[in-house]
Design a protein around this motif. Sequence first.
Motif, PDB file in Angstrom:
ATOM      1  N   GLY A 187      -7.419 -62.878  26.903  1.00 13.26           N
ATOM      2  CA  GLY A 187      -8.401 -63.940  26.736  1.00 13.26           C
ATOM      3  C   GLY A 187      -8.957 -64.023  25.329  1.00 13.26           C
ATOM      4  O   GLY A 187      -9.404 -65.085  24.887  1.00 13.26           O
ATOM      5  N   PHE A 188      -8.931 -62.901  24.593  1.00 12.26           N
ATOM      6  CA  PHE A 188      -9.457 -62.893  23.231  1.00 12.26           C
ATOM      7  C   PHE A 188      -8.554 -63.635  22.256  1.00 12.26           C
ATOM      8  O   PHE A 188      -8.963 -63.951  21.141  1.00 12.26           O
ATOM      9  CB  PHE A 188      -9.655 -61.458  22.748  1.00 12.26           C
ATOM     10  N   TYR A 189      -7.302 -63.899  22.664  1.00 12.52           N
ATOM     11  CA  TYR A 189      -6.376 -64.612  21.787  1.00 12.52           C
ATOM     12  C   TYR A 189      -5.974 -65.958  22.371  1.00 12.52           C
ATOM     13  O   TYR A 189      -4.983 -66.539  21.949  1.00 12.52           O
ATOM     14  CB  TYR A 189      -5.147 -63.751  21.498  1.00 12.52           C
ATOM     15  N   ARG A 190      -6.756 -66.446  23.330  1.00 15.30           N
ATOM     16  CA  ARG A 190      -6.482 -67.759  23.897  1.00 15.30           C
ATOM     17  C   ARG A 190      -6.795 -68.837  22.860  1.00 15.30           C
ATOM     18  O   ARG A 190      -7.906 -68.931  22.360  1.00 15.30           O
ATOM     19  CB  ARG A 190      -7.321 -67.974  25.157  1.00 15.30           C
ATOM     20  N   GLY A 191      -5.793 -69.638  22.526  1.00 17.87           N
ATOM     21  CA  GLY A 191      -5.988 -70.705  21.545  1.00 17.87           C
ATOM     22  C   GLY A 191      -5.618 -70.308  20.131  1.00 17.87           C
ATOM     23  O   GLY A 191      -5.906 -71.050  19.189  1.00 17.87           O
ATOM     24  N   ILE A 192      -4.944 -69.146  19.950  1.00 19.85           N
ATOM     25  CA  ILE A 192      -4.653 -68.720  18.579  1.00 19.85           C
ATOM     26  C   ILE A 192      -3.561 -69.577  17.934  1.00 19.85           C
ATOM     27  O   ILE A 192      -3.540 -69.758  16.715  1.00 19.85           O
ATOM     28  CB  ILE A 192      -4.268 -67.223  18.535  1.00 19.85           C
ATOM     29  N   LEU A 193      -2.661 -70.141  18.735  1.00 17.68           N
ATOM     30  CA  LEU A 193      -1.600 -70.971  18.155  1.00 17.68           C
ATOM     31  C   LEU A 193      -2.160 -72.211  17.465  1.00 17.68           C
ATOM     32  O   LEU A 193      -1.825 -72.482  16.295  1.00 17.68           O
ATOM     33  CB  LEU A 193      -0.580 -71.351  19.233  1.00 17.68           C
ATOM     34  N   PRO A 194      -3.023 -72.984  18.124  1.00 19.00           N
ATOM     35  CA  PRO A 194      -3.630 -74.102  17.380  1.00 19.00           C
ATOM     36  C   PRO A 194      -4.489 -73.638  16.217  1.00 19.00           C
ATOM     37  O   PRO A 194      -4.652 -74.375  15.238  1.00 19.00           O
ATOM     38  CB  PRO A 194      -4.471 -74.830  18.446  1.00 19.00           C
ATOM     39  N   GLU A 195      -5.018 -72.413  16.308  1.00 16.34           N
ATOM     40  CA  GLU A 195      -5.773 -71.869  15.179  1.00 16.34           C
ATOM     41  C   GLU A 195      -4.860 -71.706  13.963  1.00 16.34           C
ATOM     42  O   GLU A 195      -5.245 -72.025  12.836  1.00 16.34           O
ATOM     43  CB  GLU A 195      -6.377 -70.524  15.564  1.00 16.34           C
ATOM     44  N   ALA A 235      -4.009 -74.481  30.015  1.00 19.24           N
ATOM     45  CA  ALA A 235      -3.771 -75.570  29.072  1.00 19.24           C
ATOM     46  C   ALA A 235      -2.765 -75.166  28.008  1.00 19.24           C
ATOM     47  O   ALA A 235      -2.591 -74.001  27.693  1.00 19.24           O
ATOM     48  CB  ALA A 235      -5.091 -75.977  28.402  1.00 19.24           C
ATOM     49  N   SER A 236      -2.088 -76.142  27.491  1.00 25.88           N
ATOM     50  CA  SER A 236      -1.243 -75.969  26.321  1.00 25.88           C
ATOM     51  C   SER A 236      -1.772 -76.911  25.251  1.00 25.88           C
ATOM     52  O   SER A 236      -2.619 -77.767  25.529  1.00 25.88           O
ATOM     53  CB  SER A 236       0.214 -76.285  26.649  1.00 25.88           C
ATOM     54  N   ILE A 237      -1.257 -76.756  24.045  1.00 23.17           N
ATOM     55  CA  ILE A 237      -1.737 -77.594  22.950  1.00 23.17           C
ATOM     56  C   ILE A 237      -1.503 -79.070  23.255  1.00 23.17           C
ATOM     57  O   ILE A 237      -2.415 -79.897  23.151  1.00 23.17           O
ATOM     58  CB  ILE A 237      -1.028 -77.212  21.643  1.00 23.17           C
ATOM     59  N   TRP A 238      -0.280 -79.400  23.673  1.00 21.65           N
ATOM     60  CA  TRP A 238       0.056 -80.804  23.882  1.00 21.65           C
ATOM     61  C   TRP A 238      -0.612 -81.359  25.134  1.00 21.65           C
ATOM     62  O   TRP A 238      -1.013 -82.520  25.154  1.00 21.65           O
ATOM     63  CB  TRP A 238       1.570 -80.970  23.977  1.00 21.65           C
ATOM     64  N   MET A 250     -19.191 -73.794  32.884  1.00 25.44           N
ATOM     65  CA  MET A 250     -18.570 -72.925  31.892  1.00 25.44           C
ATOM     66  C   MET A 250     -17.401 -72.162  32.489  1.00 25.44           C
ATOM     67  O   MET A 250     -16.363 -72.007  31.887  1.00 25.44           O
ATOM     68  CB  MET A 250     -19.609 -71.956  31.315  1.00 25.44           C
ATOM     69  N   HIS A 251     -17.564 -71.632  33.740  1.00 27.60           N
ATOM     70  CA  HIS A 251     -16.482 -70.912  34.385  1.00 27.60           C
ATOM     71  C   HIS A 251     -15.278 -71.805  34.599  1.00 27.60           C
ATOM     72  O   HIS A 251     -14.140 -71.398  34.413  1.00 27.60           O
ATOM     73  CB  HIS A 251     -16.952 -70.365  35.746  1.00 27.60           C
ATOM     74  N   SER A 252     -15.539 -73.049  35.020  1.00 32.11           N
ATOM     75  CA  SER A 252     -14.424 -73.978  35.257  1.00 32.11           C
ATOM     76  C   SER A 252     -13.716 -74.321  33.961  1.00 32.11           C
ATOM     77  O   SER A 252     -12.499 -74.515  33.926  1.00 32.11           O
ATOM     78  CB  SER A 252     -14.935 -75.259  35.925  1.00 32.11           C
ATOM     79  N   ASP A 253     -14.484 -74.397  32.849  1.00 32.67           N
ATOM     80  CA  ASP A 253     -13.873 -74.674  31.551  1.00 32.67           C
ATOM     81  C   ASP A 253     -12.931 -73.550  31.154  1.00 32.67           C
ATOM     82  O   ASP A 253     -11.837 -73.784  30.637  1.00 32.67           O
ATOM     83  CB  ASP A 253     -14.953 -74.850  30.471  1.00 32.67           C
ATOM     84  N   VAL A 254     -13.376 -72.295  31.382  1.00 31.07           N
ATOM     85  CA  VAL A 254     -12.546 -71.153  31.040  1.00 31.07           C
ATOM     86  C   VAL A 254     -11.268 -71.146  31.857  1.00 31.07           C
ATOM     87  O   VAL A 254     -10.181 -70.885  31.364  1.00 31.07           O
ATOM     88  CB  VAL A 254     -13.334 -69.840  31.251  1.00 31.07           C
ATOM     89  N   ALA A 255     -11.412 -71.460  33.155  1.00 29.80           N
ATOM     90  CA  ALA A 255     -10.238 -71.477  34.030  1.00 29.80           C
ATOM     91  C   ALA A 255      -9.242 -72.548  33.614  1.00 29.80           C
ATOM     92  O   ALA A 255      -8.032 -72.329  33.626  1.00 29.80           O
ATOM     93  CB  ALA A 255     -10.675 -71.710  35.469  1.00 29.80           C
ATOM     94  N   SER A 256      -9.760 -73.715  33.248  1.00 30.74           N
ATOM     95  CA  SER A 256      -8.862 -74.789  32.845  1.00 30.74           C
ATOM     96  C   SER A 256      -8.176 -74.478  31.535  1.00 30.74           C
ATOM     97  O   SER A 256      -7.024 -74.845  31.316  1.00 30.74           O
ATOM     98  CB  SER A 256      -9.632 -76.117  32.721  1.00 30.74           C
ATOM     99  N   LEU A 257      -8.888 -73.762  30.632  1.00 29.85           N
ATOM    100  CA  LEU A 257      -8.297 -73.405  29.351  1.00 29.85           C
ATOM    101  C   LEU A 257      -7.108 -72.468  29.523  1.00 29.85           C
ATOM    102  O   LEU A 257      -6.148 -72.508  28.757  1.00 29.85           O
ATOM    103  CB  LEU A 257      -9.350 -72.734  28.452  1.00 29.85           C
ATOM    104  N   HIS A 311     -17.872 -59.828  29.413  1.00 25.69           N
ATOM    105  CA  HIS A 311     -17.617 -60.927  30.342  1.00 25.69           C
ATOM    106  C   HIS A 311     -16.194 -61.470  30.175  1.00 25.69           C
ATOM    107  O   HIS A 311     -15.510 -61.759  31.164  1.00 25.69           O
ATOM    108  CB  HIS A 311     -18.642 -62.037  30.120  1.00 25.69           C
ATOM    109  N   ILE A 312     -15.748 -61.624  28.924  1.00 27.69           N
ATOM    110  CA  ILE A 312     -14.399 -62.146  28.674  1.00 27.69           C
ATOM    111  C   ILE A 312     -13.347 -61.160  29.178  1.00 27.69           C
ATOM    112  O   ILE A 312     -12.350 -61.556  29.802  1.00 27.69           O
ATOM    113  CB  ILE A 312     -14.211 -62.440  27.175  1.00 27.69           C
ATOM    114  N   ILE A 313     -13.548 -59.879  28.926  1.00 29.44           N
ATOM    115  CA  ILE A 313     -12.593 -58.872  29.407  1.00 29.44           C
ATOM    116  C   ILE A 313     -12.528 -58.875  30.924  1.00 29.44           C
ATOM    117  O   ILE A 313     -11.455 -58.807  31.528  1.00 29.44           O
ATOM    118  CB  ILE A 313     -12.984 -57.474  28.883  1.00 29.44           C
ATOM    119  N   ARG A 314     -13.686 -58.979  31.565  1.00 30.33           N
ATOM    120  CA  ARG A 314     -13.741 -58.921  33.021  1.00 30.33           C
ATOM    121  C   ARG A 314     -13.115 -60.150  33.662  1.00 30.33           C
ATOM    122  O   ARG A 314     -12.431 -60.052  34.687  1.00 30.33           O
ATOM    123  CB  ARG A 314     -15.199 -58.779  33.475  1.00 30.33           C
ATOM    124  N   THR A 315     -13.339 -61.321  33.090  1.00 27.54           N
ATOM    125  CA  THR A 315     -12.883 -62.561  33.720  1.00 27.54           C
ATOM    126  C   THR A 315     -11.533 -63.058  33.212  1.00 27.54           C
ATOM    127  O   THR A 315     -10.833 -63.792  33.918  1.00 27.54           O
ATOM    128  CB  THR A 315     -13.923 -63.676  33.509  1.00 27.54           C
TER     129      THR A 315
END
Length: 265
Positions: free
Chosen positions: A229-237, A11-14, A1-8, A220-224
Amino acid sequence: MHSDVASLSKASIWREASRIFSEEGIRAFWKGNLVTIVHRLPYSSISFYAYERYKNLLKLIPGLQSNGENIGADLCVRLVGGGLAGITAASITYPLDLVRTRLAAQRNVTYYKGIWHSLCMISRDEGVLGLYKGLGATLLEVGPSIAISFSGYETLRSSWQSRRPQDSTVLVSLACGSLSGIASSTATFPLDLVRRRMQLEGAAGQARVYKTGLLGTYKHIIRTEGLRGFYRGILPEYYKVVPSVVIVFMTYETLKMLLSDCPDN
């Protein structure tokens, strides 16, 4: 899970789209689409039906019987009615929403093989209550989301049509639906992100990361990841929600017109 967050975070949409295509093929873009359709049909139907019913009930309350003359009362009825409609629809259809998220999140290893299999495996691995994991975060997100979306759309549409009654219903729905979708997504995206993180918690037997519930997930999200981080991925949203909301409202208005034109039996 930590590695997924780091990779995100990198990442960009494309880039993410390219990764999905290279690793899983073109069909991966529609992974979980069947359960999305199965979930959306009752969810949308319940939302719109409940919204109209709640509005009618709220208008019986003294002070909210405006008949279009009291803008504040109208807005209150729409906001509260939309919020209650969203909570009602989300509560009834939540297990399907959870299954949709789990199916879409699978990559190379297929743990959940379909809707029924997912329901059975989640119940076996996490208990029946596992089907409602993240429900609290979902209701906190869906209530304001539907409230803003429905009230924003209806308020904008009423205002537009009072000034330009000659404009087509399609054009009005397109513009008002787009604006209400953007406003709703922007206001509630952090709650939606937390909801999805909680839904994926413990999926396919993975170790849990967010072990202290809704508030623990936020911390956890605020700390890491920080506040961003709370708006990561809002563009594809936005890319997803805006056309989705527009299509839903245009379909709703079109069906209302068609049904109102049908002669009574």
